[in-house]
Every structure is written in C-alpha cells, then in structure tokens.
Design a protein around this motif. Structure first.
Motif, PDB file in Angstrom:
ATOM      1  N   LYS A  46       0.833  -1.208   0.000  1.00 19.31           N
ATOM      2  CA  LYS A  46       0.000   0.000   0.000  1.00 19.31           C
ATOM      3  C   LYS A  46       0.865   1.255   0.000  1.00 19.31           C
ATOM      4  O   LYS A  46       1.758   1.428   0.831  1.00 19.31           O
ATOM      5  N   GLU A  49      -3.634   6.054   1.211  1.00 20.62           N
ATOM      6  CA  GLU A  49      -5.056   5.819   1.388  1.00 20.62           C
ATOM      7  C   GLU A  49      -5.768   7.143   1.529  1.00 20.62           C
ATOM      8  O   GLU A  49      -5.255   8.081   2.139  1.00 20.62           O
ATOM      9  N   SER A  54      -7.701   3.024  -1.699  1.00 21.56           N
ATOM     10  CA  SER A  54      -6.256   2.859  -1.483  1.00 21.56           C
ATOM     11  C   SER A  54      -5.498   2.781  -2.799  1.00 21.56           C
ATOM     12  O   SER A  54      -6.062   2.430  -3.838  1.00 21.56           O
ATOM     13  N   TYR A  56      -1.968   1.049  -4.438  1.00 22.53           N
ATOM     14  CA  TYR A  56      -1.004  -0.025  -4.203  1.00 22.53           C
ATOM     15  C   TYR A  56       0.098  -0.013  -5.257  1.00 22.53           C
ATOM     16  O   TYR A  56      -0.148   0.276  -6.435  1.00 22.53           O
ATOM     17  N   LYS A  72     -12.689   2.082  -2.618  1.00 25.21           N
ATOM     18  CA  LYS A  72     -12.997   1.445  -1.323  1.00 25.21           C
ATOM     19  C   LYS A  72     -14.344   0.736  -1.365  1.00 25.21           C
ATOM     20  O   LYS A  72     -14.463  -0.423  -0.991  1.00 25.21           O
ATOM     21  N   THR A 354      -4.228  12.489   0.593  1.00 28.67           N
ATOM     22  CA  THR A 354      -3.778  11.111   0.741  1.00 28.67           C
ATOM     23  C   THR A 354      -2.623  11.043   1.732  1.00 28.67           C
ATOM     24  O   THR A 354      -1.675  11.798   1.650  1.00 28.67           O
TER      25      THR A 354
END
Length: 361
Positions: A46, A49, A54, A56, A72, A354
């Motif tokens: 990750k 978020e 999120s 990755y 999400k 974020t």
C-alpha cells in the motif's frame, strides 16, 4: 450510466489515440492480473489511502512498476468519479500529467492503473516521510513549479475540450524518478464546453485550496485552478502547509501569512528552513510573487497558466517588476487574499489529502 459510454474521445478499441502514430496506449486489465501484480493487494504494497480508497504498488509480468488505485466501496458517486478520471486521463498526454496505463471493471471492482511514481508526492517531501531528508533542493522546486504549471496549462489551453482539474494541491502533484512533476487525480475534473467561461457545479476540493468564487457560488473555471496552484507555489517556497494550525482554535492560511512579508519585501524570511539558505533569492521572490498574484480573491485579476509560465520562463525583467508593483503588494492595500477558513463548510467528504508512507521493497 454504462461505463463504456463515456469513451467517446477519439480512441480506437485498443486504447490508442486515433489519427496519431506511435501514441502511448492504455488497456483493460483483468482483476486476476492486478491481484498478481500487487500480491493480492497486500498491505505491505500500500502506497497511500484516502476517501476514495487505497493505492497499491505493483509489478507486471514484464517487470514494469505500476500504481493501482482501488475504490474502497462501490456507489454511484464513486462510479462517476472513477469514470471521469479514466475518461480525462484517456484524453490527455503530457509529460507533466500522470500517465494512464489502464483500468479494470470486474463486478463491483473499480481500479485505475498508472505509471508508478517512485518519489511519491510533494506532500511527502514537504510535510511527510521524506521531509527531513530534504531531497527537494531549490533547483528541483523550481522545476516542479514550472512543470506543474505546464501540465495545468495543457489542460486549460490545449486539451479538447478544455479541462478544469478542481483539486490542485501538494498531494496531487506526484514526482517521478527524476523529480519531474506529474499532476494527478482527475476524479473531480470538469470538461468545459467551447465558449463557456465557467460551469456551475457542486463544490468539491480541499480546504485551503478553494478559490472564493468557487467555494461560495460553485462557479468553477480555469481561474480556480490558478488559485489552487498559487497556494501550491507558496508551499513549495516556504515549506509551510496550505493552512497552519496556530492553536486549537486558530488557523492561518498560507497566503495571509505570506502577503505582509511580500509587501515588506522580506522574501528571505519566507524560504523553507530545510533549505538552509541554499536558494536563489531572485527565484524565491519570483515564486512567491507569482503564488500570491495567482491566489488573490478576484478571479479576473489572476493570471492564466500561460501567463504564469511566461512569468517563470520569460527573459524580460520588466514583467516581474510590473508584477511586484501590482496594487496587491502595496502596504496600504488591504484587500486581495481570501481566507480559506471561511469556506470550511464547503469541504467535501472523501477529499482528504492522501496519507503516504514508505513502500517496503
């Protein structure tokens, strides 16, 4: 609304821009492929978020690195923001805009695949995990300021139709391996019809970056992005946040802090302490002046992004002197900077900056 119906932007089925040779492509990824690339969306992969979901890190079978944004929860609102971002990114190609690699829509999964930006965002270097390393020396900050301006100018003046980003901020300017700026996150973007000066819309964005006419009236235009960009410049120059918390109840917008110092020509005091004095004073002065003139309250007095680029790159010192002599910088001039505190009620849920953390590799 069917997701595929949004793609009416001159692309062939394989994602290649029609009518142009050797244009970069995007493609549709399978969910299985993205599970494999991200180790089943492992927590250790990750990157960050936010309200949307999120992001990755991943690696494809050919060894290339990607970033995957995973929504999400599925909802009509999330679906629309997802569709808008993919459509906008599919329309545009510029060295200072984040590159779309593709997307995935299987079941209720909505994922967008981008190029991986190893140096994360401006936020991580000014206020986050890399802040103490001071990897953003003055030369890099100037390049980031100009590069992000060129990316936004492309959206405003060269994309067809023109595009308003609506969420320009430090966490949405990513940095590639060479610390070149890449403007990202187009979920709030608006396409502007030919001949329209603005669109009236529900307010979305982030506290501290919202232009007053947009925050109060919902009038979105290219000038709103200019305002947000001006705040971003002040952050780059000073290392301060868009809004600093002075106490439990008192917050100070960065422009209100910077304007009195600029009027008294105390530019050295405005430099990020982490630079340890290693900056070009004339360039710092230029960055601060452009930032403040861009973040003034009256939209008709703000420069366009093309004007901003000219102010940064132009050889004429006369334009900069004219800028410094603007009434905004007169000591007896009390108007011009809008308090972002006044528009806190307009902040949208899901527009939080974020949070980024180091990717363990």
């Amino acid at each position: 609304m069917a997701f595929g119906s949004l793609f009416c932007c001159g692309k062939s089925r394989n994602g290649k821009r029609s009518g142009k040779k050797d244009s970069p492509t995007w493609r549709v990824f399978s969910l299985k492929e993205l599970h494999s690339a991200t180790n089943n969306f492992n927590y250790d992969n990750k990157l960050g978020e936010g309200g949307f979901g999120s992001v990755y890190w991943g690696q494809l079978w050919d060894g290339s690195q990607i970033a995957v944004k995973r929504l999400k929860v599925w909802s009509n609102k999330a679906e629309m923001e997802f569709a808008v971002e993919v459509e906008v990114l599919a329309r545009v190609r510029h060295k200072n805009l984040l590159n779309l690699r593709g997307y995935c829509t299987e079941g209720k999964e909505r994922l967008i695949v981008y190029d991986y930006m190893p140096n994360l965002s401006i936020v991580s270097h000014l206020h986050g995990q890399h802040a103490q390393e001071c990897l953003l020396d003055w030369k890099r900050r100037m390049n980031i300021a100009i590069g992000s301006a060129e990316g936004i100018a492309y959206l405003h003046h060269h994309a067809t139709p023109h595009i308003i980003h609506r969420d320009i901020k430090a966490s949405n300017v990513l940095l590639d391996s060479e610390f070149q700026a890449r403007v990202s996150d187009f979920g709030f973007a608006k396409l502007i019809p030919d001949g329209a000066s603005h669109v009236t819309t529900r307010v979305k964005g982030t506290l501290g970056y919202l232009a007053p006419e947009y925050a109060m009236l919902g009038k979105a235009s290219e000038s709103c992005d200019v305002y947000s960009y001006g705040i971003l410049l002040l952050e780059l120059a000073s290392g301060r946040k868009a809004i600093e918390k002075l106490s439990l109840t008192v917050k100070q917008p960065i422009a209100q802090w910077a304007l009195p110092l600029a009027r008294e020509k105390r530019f050295k005091e405005m430099a990020d302490p982490k630079l340890n004095g290693n900056f070009v004073e004339s360039e710092l002065r230029r960055m601060v002046l452009i930032g403040l003139i861009s973040a003034q309250s009256k939209p008709e007095k703000r420069p366009t992004m093309l004007d901003v680029i000219e102010l940064f790159k132009g050889e004429s010192e006369e334009k900069l002197l004219n800028l410094e002599n603007d009434e905004l910088f007169r000591l007896d001039h009390s108007q011009g900077i809008f308090s972002s505190q006044d528009n806190s009620e307009f902040r949208e849920k899901g527009s939080e900056s974020t949070e980024e953390r180091k990717l363990p590799l």
